[in-house]
Design a protein around this motif. Structure first.
Motif, PDB file in Angstrom:
ATOM      1  N   ALA A   1       0.834  -1.202   0.000  1.00 11.14           N
ATOM      2  CA  ALA A   1       0.000   0.000   0.000  1.00 11.14           C
ATOM      3  C   ALA A   1       0.870   1.254   0.000  1.00 11.14           C
ATOM      4  O   ALA A   1       0.566   2.228  -0.699  1.00 11.14           O
ATOM      5  N   CYS A   2       1.953   1.224   0.764  1.00  5.35           N
ATOM      6  CA  CYS A   2       2.863   2.370   0.797  1.00  5.35           C
ATOM      7  C   CYS A   2       3.566   2.547  -0.543  1.00  5.35           C
ATOM      8  O   CYS A   2       3.687   3.671  -1.053  1.00  5.35           O
ATOM      9  N   LEU A   3       4.037   1.451  -1.130  1.00  6.09           N
ATOM     10  CA  LEU A   3       4.716   1.545  -2.421  1.00  6.09           C
ATOM     11  C   LEU A   3       3.766   2.021  -3.516  1.00  6.09           C
ATOM     12  O   LEU A   3       4.170   2.741  -4.431  1.00  6.09           O
ATOM     13  N   GLU A   4       2.488   1.644  -3.422  1.00  9.43           N
ATOM     14  CA  GLU A   4       1.509   2.095  -4.410  1.00  9.43           C
ATOM     15  C   GLU A   4       1.228   3.591  -4.285  1.00  9.43           C
ATOM     16  O   GLU A   4       0.787   4.215  -5.248  1.00  9.43           O
ATOM     17  N   ALA A   5       1.472   4.165  -3.124  1.00  5.18           N
ATOM     18  CA  ALA A   5       1.256   5.595  -2.922  1.00  5.18           C
ATOM     19  C   ALA A   5       2.508   6.417  -3.239  1.00  5.18           C
ATOM     20  O   ALA A   5       2.495   7.633  -3.105  1.00  5.18           O
ATOM     21  N   ALA A   6       3.576   5.761  -3.655  1.00  4.34           N
ATOM     22  CA  ALA A   6       4.835   6.449  -3.938  1.00  4.34           C
ATOM     23  C   ALA A   6       5.112   6.477  -5.437  1.00  4.34           C
ATOM     24  O   ALA A   6       4.662   5.607  -6.183  1.00  4.34           O
ATOM     25  N   GLU A   7       5.859   7.488  -5.848  1.00  2.00           N
ATOM     26  CA  GLU A   7       6.288   7.614  -7.230  1.00  2.00           C
ATOM     27  C   GLU A   7       7.793   7.840  -7.267  1.00  2.00           C
ATOM     28  O   GLU A   7       8.360   8.368  -6.314  1.00  2.00           O
ATOM     29  N   CYS A   8       8.416   7.457  -8.376  1.00  2.00           N
ATOM     30  CA  CYS A   8       9.849   7.646  -8.583  1.00  2.00           C
ATOM     31  C   CYS A   8      10.039   8.603  -9.754  1.00  2.00           C
ATOM     32  O   CYS A   8       9.353   8.486 -10.775  1.00  2.00           O
TER      33      CYS A   8
ATOM     34  N   GLY B   1      -0.587  -2.152 -10.221  1.00  2.00           N
ATOM     35  CA  GLY B   1      -1.195  -3.397 -10.687  1.00  2.00           C
ATOM     36  C   GLY B   1      -0.547  -4.639 -10.109  1.00  2.00           C
ATOM     37  O   GLY B   1      -0.450  -5.657 -10.778  1.00  2.00           O
ATOM     38  N   GLY B   2      -0.059  -4.552  -8.874  1.00  2.00           N
ATOM     39  CA  GLY B   2       0.538  -5.698  -8.215  1.00  2.00           C
ATOM     40  C   GLY B   2       2.002  -5.927  -8.550  1.00  2.00           C
ATOM     41  O   GLY B   2       2.597  -6.888  -8.076  1.00  2.00           O
ATOM     42  N   ALA B   3       2.587  -5.063  -9.361  1.00  2.00           N
ATOM     43  CA  ALA B   3       4.001  -5.235  -9.736  1.00  2.00           C
ATOM     44  C   ALA B   3       4.823  -4.034  -9.280  1.00  2.00           C
ATOM     45  O   ALA B   3       4.417  -2.882  -9.463  1.00  2.00           O
ATOM     46  N   THR B   4       5.957  -4.314  -8.682  1.00  2.00           N
ATOM     47  CA  THR B   4       6.883  -3.250  -8.307  1.00  2.00           C
ATOM     48  C   THR B   4       7.687  -2.887  -9.544  1.00  2.00           C
ATOM     49  O   THR B   4       8.260  -3.763 -10.202  1.00  2.00           O
ATOM     50  N   MET B   5       7.718  -1.608  -9.864  1.00  2.00           N
ATOM     51  CA  MET B   5       8.293  -1.155 -11.120  1.00  2.00           C
ATOM     52  C   MET B   5       9.807  -0.931 -11.056  1.00  2.00           C
ATOM     53  O   MET B   5      10.443  -0.758 -12.080  1.00  2.00           O
ATOM     54  N   TYR B   6      10.355  -0.898  -9.857  1.00  2.00           N
ATOM     55  CA  TYR B   6      11.784  -0.643  -9.678  1.00  2.00           C
ATOM     56  C   TYR B   6      12.364  -1.701  -8.753  1.00  2.00           C
ATOM     57  O   TYR B   6      11.690  -2.178  -7.843  1.00  2.00           O
ATOM     58  N   SER B   7      13.618  -2.023  -8.946  1.00  2.00           N
ATOM     59  CA  SER B   7      14.318  -2.920  -8.033  1.00  2.00           C
ATOM     60  C   SER B   7      14.651  -2.124  -6.775  1.00  2.00           C
ATOM     61  O   SER B   7      15.316  -1.083  -6.851  1.00  2.00           O
ATOM     62  N   LEU B   8      14.182  -2.591  -5.631  1.00  2.00           N
ATOM     63  CA  LEU B   8      14.389  -1.873  -4.372  1.00  2.00           C
ATOM     64  C   LEU B   8      15.089  -2.775  -3.369  1.00  2.00           C
ATOM     65  O   LEU B   8      14.745  -3.949  -3.244  1.00  2.00           O
ATOM     66  N   SER B   9      16.022  -2.198  -2.625  1.00  2.00           N
ATOM     67  CA  SER B   9      16.627  -2.920  -1.512  1.00  2.00           C
ATOM     68  C   SER B   9      15.666  -2.853  -0.323  1.00  2.00           C
ATOM     69  O   SER B   9      14.754  -2.012  -0.296  1.00  2.00           O
TER      70      SER B   9
END
Length: 151
Positions: free
Chosen positions: A84-91, A104-112
């Motif tokens: 939910a937090c990642l969906e509310a964030a933009e890069c 849409g259920g997919a993380t768009m960036y590789s995150l540590s």
């Protein structure tokens, strides 16, 4: 609110009230461990509309409190809160413009893991600070409920 994690610039967006409710519901069993969010020396700077536009101070204790809280959650609840937090964030894209961190259920960036928790902490600071600040005002509900139950 814009912030940097390593070499990337992120922006914490707003969750709607129901998203905030569902995040708080899942965090409820470990709210004591989140005292670091409320008791930190972070300063939330808001614009004229009341939106958080910057966070000043040491985010370390907040990330630590968040990590302890996440450790107390079930896997499903932890994934819900962080997603939910990642969906509310933009890069910020290198060429300009913004893209969702998760869509849409997919993380768009590789995150540590530290980056993921830092983004989550910033998004929670933006979205839940008013909830935690308003908790004392909710104590009036107890009086109202006593009147209803005795009336």
């Amino acid at each position: 609110m814009e912030f940097s994690v390593k070499d990337r610039v992120f922006r914490a967006g707003k969750m709607d009230a129901f998203q905030q409710l569902h995040v708080v519901r899942r965090l409820a069993p470990c709210l004591g461990k989140l005292a670091g969010l409320a008791g930190s020396d972070l300063e939330l700077k808001k614009d004229d509309a009341g939106n958080v536009v910057d966070v000043a101070g040491d985010i370390g204790p907040v990330v630590s409190s968040l990590a302890e809280a996440v450790a107390a959650l079930s896997d499903a609840d932890a994934e819900y809160v962080i997603n939910a937090c990642l969906e509310a964030a933009e890069c910020k894209n290198p060429g300009g413009g913004w893209a969702p961190v998760r869509k849409g259920g997919a993380t768009m960036y590789s995150l540590s893991l530290p980056a993921m928790l830092t983004i989550s902490a910033k998004v929670m600071a933006v979205n839940l600070s008013d909830f935690f600040a308003d908790l004392p005002s909710l104590s009036g509900l107890g009086g109202m409920l006593r009147k209803v139950s005795h009336g």
